[in-house]
Write an enzyme that holds these catalytic residues in place. Structure first.
Site, mmCIF file in Angstrom:
data_model
loop_
_atom_site.group_PDB
_atom_site.id
_atom_site.type_symbol
_atom_site.label_atom_id
_atom_site.label_comp_id
_atom_site.label_asym_id
_atom_site.label_seq_id
_atom_site.Cartn_x
_atom_site.Cartn_y
_atom_site.Cartn_z
ATOM 1 N NE ARG A 19 1.047 62.636 40.637
ATOM 2 C CZ ARG A 19 -0.451 62.595 41.131
ATOM 3 N NH1 ARG A 19 -0.889 63.736 41.332
ATOM 4 N NH2 ARG A 19 -0.997 61.472 40.816
ATOM 5 N NE ARG B 130 -6.607 64.645 41.428
ATOM 6 C CZ ARG B 130 -6.355 63.469 40.858
ATOM 7 N NH1 ARG B 130 -7.070 63.032 40.054
ATOM 8 N NH2 ARG B 130 -5.193 62.957 41.287
ATOM 9 C CE LYS C 257 -4.328 56.592 36.034
ATOM 10 N NZ LYS C 257 -3.835 57.886 36.534
ATOM 11 N NE ARG D 156 1.244 56.398 38.302
ATOM 12 C CZ ARG D 156 0.186 56.412 39.218
ATOM 13 N NH1 ARG D 156 -0.190 55.266 39.739
ATOM 14 N NH2 ARG D 156 -0.461 57.551 39.040
ATOM 15 N NE ARG E 263 -3.713 62.763 45.840
ATOM 16 C CZ ARG E 263 -3.966 61.827 45.009
ATOM 17 N NH1 ARG E 263 -5.288 60.984 45.133
ATOM 18 N NH2 ARG E 263 -3.273 61.514 43.899
HETATM 19 P P1 AMP Z 1 -2.264 58.011 42.048
HETATM 20 O O1 AMP Z 1 -3.507 58.130 43.169
HETATM 21 O O2 AMP Z 1 -2.692 56.733 41.233
HETATM 22 O O3 AMP Z 1 -2.067 59.004 41.276
HETATM 23 O O4 AMP Z 1 -0.717 57.600 42.731
HETATM 24 C C1 AMP Z 1 -0.230 58.477 43.578
HETATM 25 C C2 AMP Z 1 1.160 58.338 43.404
HETATM 26 O O5 AMP Z 1 1.334 56.944 44.179
HETATM 27 C C3 AMP Z 1 2.064 58.498 42.397
HETATM 28 O O6 AMP Z 1 2.327 59.506 42.121
HETATM 29 C C4 AMP Z 1 3.296 57.496 42.737
HETATM 30 O O7 AMP Z 1 4.088 57.965 43.475
HETATM 31 C C5 AMP Z 1 2.538 56.413 43.579
HETATM 32 N N1 AMP Z 1 2.015 55.176 42.871
HETATM 33 C C6 AMP Z 1 0.832 54.727 42.861
HETATM 34 N N2 AMP Z 1 0.816 53.612 42.096
HETATM 35 C C7 AMP Z 1 1.909 53.341 41.563
HETATM 36 C C8 AMP Z 1 2.637 52.493 40.615
HETATM 37 N N3 AMP Z 1 2.047 51.231 40.118
HETATM 38 N N4 AMP Z 1 4.022 52.123 40.596
HETATM 39 C C9 AMP Z 1 4.890 53.272 41.510
HETATM 40 N N5 AMP Z 1 4.098 54.344 41.929
HETATM 41 C C10 AMP Z 1 2.752 54.353 42.135
#
Ligand code: AMP
Length: 213
Positions: free
Chosen positions: A171, A127, A13, A88, A160
């Site tokens: 996750r 990744r 996404k 989320r 990461r």
């Molecule tokens: P992402 O890069 O979108 O996969 O986000 C990495 C991590 O950031 C996630 O696994 C969460 O720990 C945190 N995170 C990002 N966006 C949110 C959100 N909207 N609500 C809560 N945690 C978030």
């Protein structure tokens, strides 16, 4: 144009959100990127967020919601935005909706990039991310021009912490429990559209463009 990207972590996404932002001239807003920038800069928010992120858990809504609302209130968001990684949880979606209602506005589309869990686990181990500029790659699907080096800024690419296999499993669990209910939420609002995220990146994007028009 206000677009929300839904989908499991690693569904692609983020990649699609960047392509949409480029084509439609709206900012790409990734809460994950904002948290990572805070971690890199050693801010208090970054320190707090990292505790949750490294475990594959969601950062609490209190920290996330204000951050997002401040960002979408900025000038460059006047004509819309594409949200990647927010909302989320159902409470996050409700806060966003309330804020938009105040402006006489609403979400145009919630695009679900659908990929089965088995594919996700396979994908995420390949990744690679640039912690300096946020660019992401995949050793097979989107390799950098030079192995291990970011095309954009020349920094070293890494797996990461939150893409490590055990964290990915966590996750996915968190995704199914807390984020997947948003599919029903946006279906109820008549704005959900689903695309097959197992297709090649370009085909997924073509499908999205057909939806957005
Ligand atoms: P992402 O890069 O979108 O996969 O986000 C990495 C991590 O950031 C996630 O696994 C969460 O720990 C945190 N995170 C990002 N966006 C949110 C959100 N909207 N609500 C809560 N945690 C978030």
């Amino acid at each position: 144009m206000k677009i929300i990207m839904l989908g499991a972590p690693g569904a692609g996404k983020g990649t699609q959100a960047k392509l949409i932002a480029e084509k439609y001239g709206v900012p790409h807003i990734s809460t994950g990127d904002i948290f990572r920038a805070n971690i890199k800069n050693g801010t208090e928010l970054g320190k707090e967020a990292k505790e949750y992120m490294d475990k594959g858990l969601l950062v609490p809504d209190e920290l996330t919601v204000r951050l997002l609302l401040d960002r979408v209130a900025q000038d460059d968001c006047k004509n819309g935005y594409v949200l990647d990684g927010f909302p989320r949880t159902i409470p996050q979606a409700e806060v966003l909706d309330k804020e938009l209602i105040k402006l006489g506005d609403s979400v145009d589309f919630a695009v679900d990039v659908d990929v089965p869990d088995e594919n996700i686990i396979r994908r995420m181990s390949g990744r690679r991310a640039c912690l300096n500029c946020g660019a992401t790659y995949h050793i097979v699907n989107i390799p950098p021009k030079k192995e291990g080096i970011c095309d954009v800024c020349g920094s070293e690419l890494v797996l990461r912490d939150d893409d490590q296999p055990e964290t990915v499993k966590n996750r996915l669990k968190v995704y199914h429990e807390q984020t997947q209910p948003l599919i029903e939420y946006y279906t109820g609002k008549g704005v959900l559209r689903t695309v097959d995220g197992t297709l090649p990146m370009e085909e997924v994007f073509d499908a999205i463009v057909k939806i957005l028009g």
